[in-house]
Design a protein around this motif. Structure first.
Motif, mmCIF file in Angstrom:
data_model
loop_
_atom_site.group_PDB
_atom_site.id
_atom_site.type_symbol
_atom_site.label_atom_id
_atom_site.label_comp_id
_atom_site.label_asym_id
_atom_site.label_seq_id
_atom_site.Cartn_x
_atom_site.Cartn_y
_atom_site.Cartn_z
ATOM 1 N N VAL A 13 3.060 -10.450 -55.504
ATOM 2 C CA VAL A 13 2.091 -11.501 -55.273
ATOM 3 C C VAL A 13 1.508 -11.995 -56.382
ATOM 4 O O VAL A 13 1.280 -11.411 -57.142
ATOM 5 C CB VAL A 13 1.002 -11.013 -54.398
ATOM 6 C CG1 VAL A 13 0.065 -11.993 -54.127
ATOM 7 C CG2 VAL A 13 1.726 -10.563 -52.784
ATOM 8 N N CYS A 28 -2.767 -3.972 -57.033
ATOM 9 C CA CYS A 28 -2.642 -4.995 -56.023
ATOM 10 C C CYS A 28 -1.488 -4.204 -55.123
ATOM 11 O O CYS A 28 -0.487 -3.679 -55.597
ATOM 12 C CB CYS A 28 -1.885 -6.129 -56.590
ATOM 13 S SG CYS A 28 -0.858 -7.416 -55.404
ATOM 14 N N ILE A 29 -1.849 -4.256 -53.806
ATOM 15 C CA ILE A 29 -1.152 -3.470 -52.701
ATOM 16 C C ILE A 29 -0.046 -4.576 -51.920
ATOM 17 O O ILE A 29 0.483 -4.198 -51.031
ATOM 18 C CB ILE A 29 -1.707 -2.472 -51.917
ATOM 19 C CG1 ILE A 29 -2.773 -3.503 -51.074
ATOM 20 C CG2 ILE A 29 -2.439 -1.378 -52.468
ATOM 21 C CD1 ILE A 29 -3.338 -2.846 -49.878
ATOM 22 N N ALA A 30 -0.041 -5.785 -52.550
ATOM 23 C CA ALA A 30 0.736 -6.784 -51.797
ATOM 24 C C ALA A 30 0.513 -6.968 -50.611
ATOM 25 O O ALA A 30 1.259 -7.290 -49.816
ATOM 26 C CB ALA A 30 2.238 -6.368 -52.273
ATOM 27 N N CYS A 31 -0.886 -7.186 -50.057
ATOM 28 C CA CYS A 31 -0.951 -7.579 -48.842
ATOM 29 C C CYS A 31 -1.098 -8.588 -48.342
ATOM 30 O O CYS A 31 -1.041 -9.322 -47.128
ATOM 31 C CB CYS A 31 -2.463 -6.653 -48.363
ATOM 32 S SG CYS A 31 -3.722 -7.387 -49.282
ATOM 33 N N ALA A 32 -0.997 -9.548 -49.496
ATOM 34 C CA ALA A 32 -0.810 -11.136 -49.348
ATOM 35 C C ALA A 32 -2.094 -11.788 -48.669
ATOM 36 O O ALA A 32 -2.033 -12.866 -48.304
ATOM 37 C CB ALA A 32 0.420 -11.388 -48.548
ATOM 38 N N LEU A 33 -3.324 -10.897 -48.587
ATOM 39 C CA LEU A 33 -4.278 -11.685 -47.803
ATOM 40 C C LEU A 33 -5.067 -12.774 -48.652
ATOM 41 O O LEU A 33 -5.356 -13.638 -48.413
ATOM 42 C CB LEU A 33 -5.587 -10.637 -47.714
ATOM 43 C CG LEU A 33 -5.206 -9.709 -46.517
ATOM 44 C CD1 LEU A 33 -6.274 -8.603 -46.661
ATOM 45 C CD2 LEU A 33 -5.240 -10.245 -45.114
ATOM 46 N N CYS A 34 -4.650 -12.633 -50.302
ATOM 47 C CA CYS A 34 -5.178 -13.567 -50.922
ATOM 48 C C CYS A 34 -4.508 -14.998 -50.872
ATOM 49 O O CYS A 34 -4.876 -16.117 -51.032
ATOM 50 C CB CYS A 34 -5.180 -13.128 -52.367
ATOM 51 S SG CYS A 34 -3.564 -12.469 -53.090
ATOM 52 N N ILE A 73 -9.792 -6.974 -56.502
ATOM 53 C CA ILE A 73 -9.168 -7.553 -58.032
ATOM 54 C C ILE A 73 -9.287 -8.965 -57.775
ATOM 55 O O ILE A 73 -9.105 -9.699 -56.749
ATOM 56 C CB ILE A 73 -7.795 -6.959 -58.393
ATOM 57 C CG1 ILE A 73 -6.689 -7.082 -57.457
ATOM 58 C CG2 ILE A 73 -7.786 -5.343 -58.758
ATOM 59 C CD1 ILE A 73 -5.215 -7.004 -57.537
ATOM 60 N N CYS A 98 -9.826 -9.582 -51.171
ATOM 61 C CA CYS A 98 -9.069 -8.604 -51.374
ATOM 62 C C CYS A 98 -9.507 -7.186 -51.292
ATOM 63 O O CYS A 98 -10.696 -6.786 -51.544
ATOM 64 C CB CYS A 98 -8.809 -8.590 -52.964
ATOM 65 S SG CYS A 98 -7.673 -7.418 -53.884
ATOM 66 N N PRO A 99 -8.633 -6.204 -50.465
ATOM 67 C CA PRO A 99 -9.151 -4.938 -50.088
ATOM 68 C C PRO A 99 -9.289 -4.008 -51.427
ATOM 69 O O PRO A 99 -10.018 -2.865 -51.400
ATOM 70 C CB PRO A 99 -8.039 -4.465 -49.124
ATOM 71 C CG PRO A 99 -6.806 -5.266 -49.443
ATOM 72 C CD PRO A 99 -7.287 -6.385 -49.812
ATOM 73 N N THR A 100 -8.803 -4.322 -52.331
ATOM 74 C CA THR A 100 -8.947 -3.655 -53.675
ATOM 75 C C THR A 100 -9.635 -4.213 -54.934
ATOM 76 O O THR A 100 -9.918 -3.674 -55.827
ATOM 77 C CB THR A 100 -7.426 -3.385 -54.382
ATOM 78 O OG1 THR A 100 -6.880 -4.421 -54.780
ATOM 79 C CG2 THR A 100 -6.520 -2.699 -53.559
ATOM 80 N N ILE A 154 -6.512 -11.796 -58.453
ATOM 81 C CA ILE A 154 -5.044 -11.974 -58.633
ATOM 82 C C ILE A 154 -4.854 -12.903 -59.915
ATOM 83 O O ILE A 154 -3.818 -12.904 -60.543
ATOM 84 C CB ILE A 154 -4.273 -12.482 -57.366
ATOM 85 C CG1 ILE A 154 -2.889 -12.127 -57.612
ATOM 86 C CG2 ILE A 154 -4.747 -13.628 -57.019
ATOM 87 C CD1 ILE A 154 -2.330 -10.999 -57.868
HETATM 88 S S1 SF4 Z 1 -2.241 -9.067 -52.501
HETATM 89 FE FE1 SF4 Z 1 -3.776 -8.051 -51.538
HETATM 90 S S2 SF4 Z 1 -4.178 -6.512 -52.809
HETATM 91 FE FE2 SF4 Z 1 -2.925 -7.741 -53.891
HETATM 92 S S3 SF4 Z 1 -4.511 -9.362 -54.970
HETATM 93 FE FE3 SF4 Z 1 -3.739 -10.221 -53.209
HETATM 94 S S4 SF4 Z 1 -5.485 -9.633 -51.559
HETATM 95 FE FE4 SF4 Z 1 -5.652 -8.109 -53.569
#
Ligand code: SF4
Ligand code: SF4
Length: 467
Positions: free
Chosen positions: A240, A289-295, A279, A275-277, A281
């Motif tokens: 991501v 980054c856990i690649a959750c793709a919420l961003c 950060i 972002c759940p962590t 991006i």
């Molecule tokens: S992919 Fe998820 S963990 Fe990575 S920056 Fe985006 S929201 Fe945060």
């Protein structure tokens, strides 16, 4: 002459105290809808359902999936794994590991972002938090407020629901190792023995603390996978990423406008807030980054509102970023992908072969070295053996015993034995022969057991020893 060295007042230099541990700042995530959030939901629900329902399923009058550690037998639907078949589980773990390596090489940390239990349970706990305490701003306000009855009620409701989910999780987990219906009755009647009770309490607390309190700290500081995943990454692995060529220089502006001196990023901070962590991006690829793709969902929603093309934050690859290629496909013909796929295919084939070659009866023979010729008639020679027969079936079996050996050698004693389901018996047998008919000092012999459908054999030796 005064040769004394004048003493001076000594005062310790001011030492600045350094804190070795960074203070955790609580992350208040904003709720976001979008394409990738839907994928997370659609992939999470079946997994959760499977986890909670699986131990309650029955198969042939027993629990379909049960890892019975005291009996050292694992039941997985029609398959019963005995200690001697544990290589199957080892193979399964190797397959899972190489499956994870392969997926990580191709698609990055999708395991972390979509299916890791820490991610899935944290998402459930966050959902409860949002339902009880409200939106991000309402939660921040609530935490800043002085304690009141309303705050107490909301906090109690949230923690009560968290504990309920945590208990269900801990109970279900222990239900994979202890008959779950029995465990359910023990909970209902407050009669759970200490061992299962301590495990249920342990897993309840672990879930409550990890998903409720520690959340991203587990991914950032405790999970080893985050640290060694870079070994599996290559320049074609999906990550991501924010496109600085398109986004910079960032800056706010009116909706629908595109000032010539600014890039596409309107600096709304929404990608950071979801972002759940916790950060940003836009600072580049980070191990948190856990690649959750919420961003991606968050930024796409902003791009849509601004009438800009989507994809300022997107799944891309290091090569695509370097070459500034917007359109990129997944390249599968890469050395790492080929190596992991080959190992995975080999392991899966070995696993299938092992599963289909599991025997339903097992025979082992031990020759009693001390008892050659013990108390037999003159002119006869006798050897004694202990047959260990394992009935791996869920039904009783009538086993007949025979000997494949030169004609002079005879089995003495019972030649049939009934084995109860899953029974292991040690069965002593004697083999005798007239000594003048035994040619040679050592004769190879074969013990044969049969359940009427199939024969199982085990080789041994008959030793001639004159008294
Ligand atoms: S992919 Fe998820 S963990 Fe990575 S920056 Fe985006 S929201 Fe945060
Ligand atoms: S969501 Fe998109 S536009 Fe908003 S700050 Fe993040 S990258 Fe920039």
């Amino acid at each position: 002459m005064n040769d004394k060295i004048p003493l001076q007042e000594w005062a310790p230099a001011e030492v600045e105290e350094l804190d070795l541990y960074e203070k955790r700042e609580k992350i208040y995530t904003r709720k976001i809808e979008g394409f990738f959030q839907k994928i997370r939901q659609y992939s999470g629900w079946p997994l959760l359902l499977g986890y909670f329902v699986l131990p309650w399923l029955q198969w042939d009058d027993r629990q379909a999936v049960l890892f019975d550690l005291p009996a050292r037998k694992f039941y997985i639907f029609g398959l019963t794994i005995w200690p001697q078949d544990l290589s199957i589980l080892a193979l399964l773990l190797i397959i899972a590991a190489f499956g994870l390596f392969l997926v990580t090489t191709v698609a990055g940390r999708v395991w972390c972002g979509y299916t890791c239990p820490q991610t899935v349970w944290t998402a459930i706990f966050m959902w409860i938090e949002q339902k009880v305490e409200g939106t991000r701003n309402q939660r921040i306000k609530l935490d800043k407020q002085e304690w009141s009855l309303q705050k107490l009620a909301k906090k109690s409701a949230k923690h009560g629901m968290w504990l309920w989910v945590a208990f269900s999780t801990g109970f279900t987990f222990v239900g994979y190792f202890t008959p779950v219906y029995e465990l359910g009755w023990q909970v209902y009647s407050f009669s759970m023995p200490l061992t299962p009770l301590s495990w249920v309490v342990f897993f309840t607390l672990a879930t409550y603390i990890n998903a409720g309190w520690m959340r991203e700290q587990v991914c950032r500081h405790m999970c080893p996978y985050a640290r060694f995943q870079s070994v599996m990454f290559d320049p074609e692995t999906l990550i991501v990423s924010y496109n600085p060529n398109r986004g910079e220089p960032r800056g706010s502006r009116k909706k629908g406008t595109q000032p010539s001196d600014l890039g596409a990023c309107v600096d709304c901070q929404l990608c950071v807030q979801v972002c759940p962590t916790g950060i940003d991006i836009r600072d580049g690829l980070q191990y948190e980054c856990i690649a959750c793709a919420l961003c991606i969902d968050a930024c796409d929603s902003i791009m849509e509102k601004m009438n800009y093309p989507k994809g300022l934050i997107s799944y891309t690859t290091e090569n695509a970023i370097k070459t500034n290629t917007v359109e990129h496909g997944v390249k599968l013909l890469r050395p790492k992908v080929l190596v992991y796929s080959t190992v995975l295919c080999v392991m899966a084939s070995v696993f299938a072969w092992r599963v289909f070659s599991i025997e339903s009866l097992e025979l082992n023979v031990l020759r009693d070295r001390q008892a050659v010729n013990a108390a037999v008639a003159p002119g006869m020679v006798e050897n004694r053996y202990t047959l260990k027969i394992v009935n791996k079936n869920d039904e009783s079996k009538l086993i007949s015993l025979s000997l494949d050996a030169p004609e002079a050698l005879q089995l003495v004693g019972a030649k049939q034995i009934e084995l109860q389901p899953a029974e292991v018996v040690s069965f002593p047998v004697r083999v005798q022969a007239p000594i003048e008919q035994v040619t040679g000092l050592v004769l190879p012999i074969v013990f044969v057991i049969s359940d009427g459908n199939r024969q199982y054999t085990h080789e041994s030796r008959f030793i001639r020893s004159e008294r």
